[in-house]
Write a protein that holds these residues in place. Structure first.
Motif, mmCIF file in Angstrom:
data_model
loop_
_atom_site.group_PDB
_atom_site.id
_atom_site.type_symbol
_atom_site.label_atom_id
_atom_site.label_comp_id
_atom_site.label_asym_id
_atom_site.label_seq_id
_atom_site.Cartn_x
_atom_site.Cartn_y
_atom_site.Cartn_z
ATOM 1 N N LEU A 1 26.417 39.588 -19.845
ATOM 2 C CA LEU A 1 25.695 39.366 -18.585
ATOM 3 C C LEU A 1 26.368 38.310 -17.724
ATOM 4 O O LEU A 1 26.261 38.334 -16.503
ATOM 5 C CB LEU A 1 24.243 38.966 -18.868
ATOM 6 N N ARG A 2 27.050 37.372 -18.360
ATOM 7 C CA ARG A 2 27.776 36.360 -17.590
ATOM 8 C C ARG A 2 28.905 37.010 -16.787
ATOM 9 O O ARG A 2 29.110 36.703 -15.606
ATOM 10 C CB ARG A 2 28.351 35.316 -18.558
ATOM 11 N N PHE A 3 29.608 37.939 -17.400
ATOM 12 C CA PHE A 3 30.678 38.658 -16.710
ATOM 13 C C PHE A 3 30.088 39.577 -15.638
ATOM 14 O O PHE A 3 30.624 39.681 -14.519
ATOM 15 C CB PHE A 3 31.496 39.470 -17.718
ATOM 16 N N PHE A 4 28.990 40.233 -15.990
ATOM 17 C CA PHE A 4 28.315 41.106 -15.026
ATOM 18 C C PHE A 4 27.884 40.317 -13.789
ATOM 19 O O PHE A 4 28.077 40.757 -12.649
ATOM 20 C CB PHE A 4 27.095 41.756 -15.688
ATOM 21 N N GLY A 5 27.281 39.140 -14.005
ATOM 22 C CA GLY A 5 26.790 38.341 -12.889
ATOM 23 C C GLY A 5 27.902 37.907 -11.951
ATOM 24 O O GLY A 5 27.749 37.955 -10.719
ATOM 25 N N GLU A 6 29.025 37.480 -12.494
ATOM 26 C CA GLU A 6 30.138 37.050 -11.648
ATOM 27 C C GLU A 6 30.697 38.209 -10.823
ATOM 28 O O GLU A 6 31.005 38.056 -9.644
ATOM 29 C CB GLU A 6 31.247 36.432 -12.501
ATOM 30 N N LEU A 7 30.835 39.392 -11.445
ATOM 31 C CA LEU A 7 31.345 40.537 -10.708
ATOM 32 C C LEU A 7 30.351 40.969 -9.631
ATOM 33 O O LEU A 7 30.743 41.321 -8.509
ATOM 34 C CB LEU A 7 31.640 41.701 -11.659
ATOM 35 N N ALA A 8 29.069 40.906 -9.932
ATOM 36 C CA ALA A 8 28.048 41.287 -8.959
ATOM 37 C C ALA A 8 28.066 40.363 -7.760
ATOM 38 O O ALA A 8 27.911 40.802 -6.618
ATOM 39 C CB ALA A 8 26.665 41.269 -9.621
ATOM 40 N N ARG A 9 28.281 39.078 -7.977
ATOM 41 C CA ARG A 9 28.221 38.111 -6.880
ATOM 42 C C ARG A 9 29.520 38.068 -6.084
ATOM 43 O O ARG A 9 29.503 37.795 -4.889
ATOM 44 C CB ARG A 9 27.896 36.724 -7.431
ATOM 45 N N ASN A 10 30.648 38.316 -6.741
ATOM 46 C CA ASN A 10 31.938 38.244 -6.055
ATOM 47 C C ASN A 10 32.353 39.581 -5.448
ATOM 48 O O ASN A 10 33.057 39.603 -4.442
ATOM 49 C CB ASN A 10 33.022 37.764 -7.010
ATOM 50 N N GLY A 11 31.957 40.694 -6.095
ATOM 51 C CA GLY A 11 32.336 42.009 -5.595
ATOM 52 C C GLY A 11 33.782 42.357 -5.828
ATOM 53 O O GLY A 11 34.259 43.397 -5.383
ATOM 54 N N SER A 12 34.508 41.484 -6.517
ATOM 55 C CA SER A 12 35.933 41.699 -6.759
ATOM 56 C C SER A 12 36.236 41.386 -8.219
ATOM 57 O O SER A 12 35.853 40.320 -8.721
ATOM 58 C CB SER A 12 36.766 40.799 -5.839
ATOM 59 N N MET A 13 36.936 42.286 -8.888
ATOM 60 C CA MET A 13 37.296 42.078 -10.282
ATOM 61 C C MET A 13 38.210 40.861 -10.427
ATOM 62 O O MET A 13 38.038 40.045 -11.337
ATOM 63 C CB MET A 13 37.982 43.331 -10.825
ATOM 64 N N ALA A 14 39.166 40.715 -9.509
ATOM 65 C CA ALA A 14 40.105 39.594 -9.579
ATOM 66 C C ALA A 14 39.387 38.268 -9.344
ATOM 67 O O ALA A 14 39.649 37.275 -10.028
ATOM 68 C CB ALA A 14 41.223 39.779 -8.558
ATOM 69 N N ALA A 15 38.466 38.241 -8.357
ATOM 70 C CA ALA A 15 37.734 37.005 -8.060
ATOM 71 C C ALA A 15 36.839 36.604 -9.224
ATOM 72 O O ALA A 15 36.740 35.429 -9.580
ATOM 73 C CB ALA A 15 36.911 37.179 -6.791
ATOM 74 N N ALA A 16 36.181 37.582 -9.835
ATOM 75 C CA ALA A 16 35.320 37.293 -10.992
ATOM 76 C C ALA A 16 36.158 36.753 -12.152
ATOM 77 O O ALA A 16 35.747 35.819 -12.849
ATOM 78 C CB ALA A 16 34.578 38.552 -11.407
ATOM 79 N N ALA A 17 37.334 37.331 -12.345
ATOM 80 C CA ALA A 17 38.209 36.872 -13.432
ATOM 81 C C ALA A 17 38.654 35.428 -13.206
ATOM 82 O O ALA A 17 38.677 34.614 -14.134
ATOM 83 C CB ALA A 17 39.424 37.798 -13.545
ATOM 84 N N ARG A 18 39.010 35.081 -11.942
ATOM 85 C CA ARG A 18 39.404 33.704 -11.641
ATOM 86 C C ARG A 18 38.252 32.749 -11.907
ATOM 87 O O ARG A 18 38.442 31.657 -12.448
ATOM 88 C CB ARG A 18 39.856 33.601 -10.186
ATOM 89 N N ARG A 19 37.061 33.150 -11.492
ATOM 90 C CA ARG A 19 35.881 32.301 -11.676
ATOM 91 C C ARG A 19 35.607 32.048 -13.164
ATOM 92 O O ARG A 19 35.213 30.951 -13.558
ATOM 93 C CB ARG A 19 34.679 32.990 -11.026
ATOM 94 N N LEU A 20 35.845 33.061 -13.976
ATOM 95 C CA LEU A 20 35.559 32.967 -15.409
ATOM 96 C C LEU A 20 36.733 32.425 -16.217
ATOM 97 O O LEU A 20 36.588 32.099 -17.393
ATOM 98 C CB LEU A 20 35.177 34.352 -15.945
ATOM 99 N N GLY A 21 37.915 32.376 -15.593
ATOM 100 C CA GLY A 21 39.096 31.877 -16.286
ATOM 101 C C GLY A 21 39.668 32.854 -17.290
ATOM 102 O O GLY A 21 40.204 32.446 -18.333
ATOM 103 N N VAL A 22 39.565 34.167 -16.974
ATOM 104 C CA VAL A 22 40.078 35.204 -17.874
ATOM 105 C C VAL A 22 40.907 36.203 -17.069
ATOM 106 O O VAL A 22 40.986 36.127 -15.850
ATOM 107 C CB VAL A 22 38.918 35.944 -18.600
ATOM 108 N N GLU A 23 41.518 37.160 -17.772
ATOM 109 C CA GLU A 23 42.231 38.243 -17.103
ATOM 110 C C GLU A 23 41.217 39.258 -16.572
ATOM 111 O O GLU A 23 40.131 39.422 -17.133
ATOM 112 C CB GLU A 23 43.191 38.932 -18.075
ATOM 113 N N HIS A 24 41.604 39.970 -15.499
ATOM 114 C CA HIS A 24 40.676 40.956 -14.919
ATOM 115 C C HIS A 24 40.394 42.103 -15.902
ATOM 116 O O HIS A 24 39.337 42.714 -15.861
ATOM 117 C CB HIS A 24 41.224 41.492 -13.599
ATOM 118 N N THR A 25 41.344 42.349 -16.791
ATOM 119 C CA THR A 25 41.122 43.403 -17.791
ATOM 120 C C THR A 25 39.989 43.024 -18.753
ATOM 121 O O THR A 25 39.275 43.890 -19.248
ATOM 122 C CB THR A 25 42.407 43.669 -18.587
ATOM 123 N N THR A 26 39.829 41.723 -18.997
ATOM 124 C CA THR A 26 38.735 41.257 -19.850
ATOM 125 C C THR A 26 37.393 41.521 -19.188
ATOM 126 O O THR A 26 36.437 41.972 -19.834
ATOM 127 C CB THR A 26 38.889 39.757 -20.143
#
Length: 298
Positions: A6-31
């Motif tokens: 849900l943490r990953f889901f929430g970041e993607l929902a708020r950012n709308g971008s896989m790359a932006a969510a990955a940067r926010r979470l400190g992981v690769e976009h594939t993760t």
């Protein structure tokens, strides 16, 4: 169920971008992608649809976001509670995302925020210095510094500081062009400005009140690009004094008539003011910018 999905889901929902969510979470976009796929498989529902390069929530996704937001609020509550106080003696820790206008963020805030992280080694700062509005409601940032005072939402707002802008030109450019002694003389000059239909705030519609140019030599969404174009002799532009006054290549034009004052407002969600890392960053920014008054309003 792996609730960390849900943490990953929430970041993607708020950012709308896989790359932006990955940067926010400190992981690769594939993760992030794998986490979303696993969550959809566990729930048996499609949570996102792709549209124009953006990840948009389906109806099932919108319902789940309410759950994810509730869980995030619970985590924030822990950060404000006894568990957070136990480690508070070591100073604020964790990530704070600060949004600011491009020029202000890069020219003045970056070095100061770096100093803050040296004071508190466990604190990390994401500085989003962008030529667009950032939205607290979408969790794009924890603290936002904007040119317009927020009028909606449950937010804490303070007036950070006024700042001044003037009309500038490169000295060599001004020497070879007709003298500008009054606003009517501006018709002999080229201009550098924002791209009108991409201007992110009405507070920067400054040139219109002074002169309606017949042509623009260059337009850009970036104030830094405009500054560099003026330095190269492309024409005249309205620039922040904190950016242009320190440059010996540039000179003010019609400083009495072409003088504009605007305001920086700082805001954060009401529920964030008790979170140590955000409260510490807020106080630091408020005090630091107050000490910059002579630079912002020369």
């Amino acid at each position: 169920m792996d609730w960390d999905h849900l943490r990953f889901f929430g970041e993607l929902a708020r950012n709308g971008s896989m790359a932006a969510a990955a940067r926010r979470l400190g992981v690769e976009h594939t993760t992030v992608s794998r986490r979303i796929q696993a969550l959809e498989k566990q729930l048996g529902a499609v949570l996102f649809e792709r549209a124009g390069g953006q990840w948009r929530l389906t109806e099932a996704g919108r319902q789940l976001l309410t759950v994810a937001d509730s869980m995030q609020s619970a985590v924030d509550g822990l950060e404000r509670g006894p568990l957070a106080l136990a480690s508070h003696s070591e100073g604020p820790a964790g990530l704070v995302r600060v949004g600011a206008t491009e020029g202000f963020g890069t020219q003045l805030l970056a070095s100061e925020l770096a100093r803050l992280t040296q004071r508190y080694p466990m604190l990390s700062i994401d500085l989003l210095a962008l030529p667009r509005m950032l939205h607290l409601s979408r969790r794009e940032a924890d603290i936002v510094i904007s040119l317009e005072r927020p009028k909606r939402g449950s937010v804490v707002v303070t007036k950070l500081a006024d700042y001044r802008l003037y009309l500038y030109g490169q000295r060599e450019y001004l020497a070879r062009k007709p003298l500008v002694a009054r606003t009517e003389d501006l018709r002999h000059h080229s201009f550098v400005h924002y791209v009108d239909d991409m201007l992110f705030t009405r507070e920067l519609q400054l040139l219109d009140t002074l002169h309606q140019p017949e042509r623009f030599a260059l337009r850009s969404t970036s104030i830094t690009a405009q500054y560099e174009a003026v330095r190269a002799g492309a024409g005249l532009a309205v620039l922040p004094a904190f950016l242009a006054d320190k440059d010996p290549v540039l000179s003010r034009v019609l400083p009495e008539q072409a003088c504009f004052t605007r305001t920086f407002w700082m805001s954060m969600p009401v529920e964030s003011r008790q979170i140590p890392r955000i409260a510490a960053t807020w106080s630091f920014l408020r005090d630091t910018v107050q000490s910059m008054r002579s630079l912002l309003c020369p």
